[in-house]
Design a protein around this motif. Structure first.
Motif, PDB file in Angstrom:
ATOM      1  N   LYS A  61       0.807  -1.220   0.000  1.00 43.07           N
ATOM      2  CA  LYS A  61       0.000   0.000   0.000  1.00 43.07           C
ATOM      3  C   LYS A  61       0.843   1.275   0.000  1.00 43.07           C
ATOM      4  CE  LYS A  61      -3.970  -2.132   0.291  1.00 43.07           C
ATOM      5  NZ  LYS A  61      -4.871  -2.218  -0.828  1.00 43.07           N
ATOM      6  N   MET A  62       2.143   1.164   0.365  1.00 43.71           N
ATOM      7  CA  MET A  62       3.029   2.329   0.360  1.00 43.71           C
ATOM      8  C   MET A  62       3.960   2.338  -0.850  1.00 43.71           C
ATOM      9  SD  MET A  62       4.125   3.127   4.267  1.00 43.71           S
ATOM     10  CE  MET A  62       4.788   4.710   3.791  1.00 43.71           C
ATOM     11  N   ASP A  63       3.819   1.388  -1.734  1.00 45.81           N
ATOM     12  CA  ASP A  63       4.762   1.248  -2.840  1.00 45.81           C
ATOM     13  C   ASP A  63       4.561   2.310  -3.915  1.00 45.81           C
ATOM     14  OD1 ASP A  63       5.661  -0.942  -1.493  1.00 45.81           O
ATOM     15  OD2 ASP A  63       4.916  -2.425  -2.924  1.00 45.81           O
ATOM     16  N   GLY A  64       5.654   2.961  -4.268  1.00 43.01           N
ATOM     17  CA  GLY A  64       5.644   3.880  -5.396  1.00 43.01           C
ATOM     18  C   GLY A  64       4.890   5.169  -5.152  1.00 43.01           C
ATOM     19  N   ALA A  65       4.969   6.046  -6.133  1.00 46.20           N
ATOM     20  CA  ALA A  65       4.330   7.358  -6.045  1.00 46.20           C
ATOM     21  C   ALA A  65       2.809   7.266  -6.016  1.00 46.20           C
ATOM     22  CB  ALA A  65       4.777   8.223  -7.215  1.00 46.20           C
ATOM     23  N   ASP A  66       2.262   6.197  -6.534  1.00 47.50           N
ATOM     24  CA  ASP A  66       0.807   6.046  -6.589  1.00 47.50           C
ATOM     25  C   ASP A  66       0.254   5.149  -5.490  1.00 47.50           C
ATOM     26  OD1 ASP A  66       0.585   7.676  -8.875  1.00 47.50           O
ATOM     27  OD2 ASP A  66       1.121   5.980 -10.161  1.00 47.50           O
ATOM     28  N   GLY A  67       1.074   4.860  -4.475  1.00 48.50           N
ATOM     29  CA  GLY A  67       0.606   4.027  -3.375  1.00 48.50           C
ATOM     30  C   GLY A  67      -0.557   4.674  -2.641  1.00 48.50           C
ATOM     31  N   GLU A  68      -1.428   3.858  -2.095  1.00 51.57           N
ATOM     32  CA  GLU A  68      -2.600   4.366  -1.379  1.00 51.57           C
ATOM     33  C   GLU A  68      -2.229   5.069  -0.078  1.00 51.57           C
ATOM     34  OE1 GLU A  68      -5.988   1.630  -1.044  1.00 51.57           O
ATOM     35  OE2 GLU A  68      -4.874   0.348  -2.432  1.00 51.57           O
ATOM     36  N   LEU A  69      -1.105   4.682   0.500  1.00 52.86           N
ATOM     37  CA  LEU A  69      -0.651   5.250   1.769  1.00 52.86           C
ATOM     38  C   LEU A  69       0.593   6.083   1.500  1.00 52.86           C
ATOM     39  CD1 LEU A  69      -0.862   5.457   4.815  1.00 52.86           C
ATOM     40  CD2 LEU A  69       0.254   3.236   4.992  1.00 52.86           C
ATOM     41  N   HIS A  70       0.469   7.380   1.675  1.00 55.82           N
ATOM     42  CA  HIS A  70       1.549   8.295   1.308  1.00 55.82           C
ATOM     43  C   HIS A  70       2.655   8.356   2.356  1.00 55.82           C
ATOM     44  CE1 HIS A  70       3.555  11.748  -0.395  1.00 55.82           C
ATOM     45  NE2 HIS A  70       3.424  12.388   0.737  1.00 55.82           N
ATOM     46  N   ALA A  71       2.297   8.516   3.622  1.00 56.40           N
ATOM     47  CA  ALA A  71       3.310   8.685   4.670  1.00 56.40           C
ATOM     48  C   ALA A  71       2.851   8.004   5.955  1.00 56.40           C
ATOM     49  CB  ALA A  71       3.561  10.165   4.924  1.00 56.40           C
ATOM     50  N   LEU A  72       3.801   7.317   6.596  1.00 54.91           N
ATOM     51  CA  LEU A  72       3.500   6.626   7.842  1.00 54.91           C
ATOM     52  C   LEU A  72       4.675   6.802   8.805  1.00 54.91           C
ATOM     53  CD1 LEU A  72       1.587   4.690   9.404  1.00 54.91           C
ATOM     54  CD2 LEU A  72       2.932   2.799   8.430  1.00 54.91           C
ATOM     55  N   ALA A  73       4.443   7.542   9.881  1.00 53.55           N
ATOM     56  CA  ALA A  73       5.428   7.637  10.964  1.00 53.55           C
ATOM     57  C   ALA A  73       5.217   6.400  11.820  1.00 53.55           C
ATOM     58  CB  ALA A  73       5.203   8.901  11.766  1.00 53.55           C
ATOM     59  N   LEU A  74       6.258   5.609  11.975  1.00 52.62           N
ATOM     60  CA  LEU A  74       6.103   4.288  12.561  1.00 52.62           C
ATOM     61  C   LEU A  74       6.927   4.134  13.836  1.00 52.62           C
ATOM     62  CD1 LEU A  74       4.851   1.513  12.104  1.00 52.62           C
ATOM     63  CD2 LEU A  74       6.770   0.976  10.605  1.00 52.62           C
TER      64      LEU A  74
END
Length: 80
Positions: A61-74
């Motif tokens: 879901k975070m893969d590439g520029a078109d991923g559904e999830l843009h940023a995740l502070a983990l």
């Protein structure tokens, strides 16, 4: 399409069913989230290994520029 916090939590819960998981939409925009995952499976892993396990649970879901999830502070850790 933007994700919802509960969608992220559901993906994480599939991989870490016993974990304590908190997901917060940081900007209220469905693109910038923070997640804390505390799970026994992280014991003995370094922080990079823990975070890789979480990213794997997100199933691309975070893969590439078109991923559904843009940023995740983990934040990840084993229980005290």
């Amino acid at each position: 399409m933007a994700m919802q916090a509960h969608e992220i939590e559901n993906l994480l819960r599939e991989a870490f069913p016993q974990a304590s998981i908190t997901v917060t939409d940081m900007a209220g925009d469905g693109n910038h989230f923070a997640a804390e995952v505390q799970d026994e499976s992280f014991r003995g892993m370094n922080r990079v290994q823990q975070q890789r396990a979480v990213y794997a649970a997100l199933k691309g879901k975070m893969d590439g520029a078109d991923g559904e999830l843009h940023a995740l502070a983990l934040t990840t850790k084993a229980p005290d």
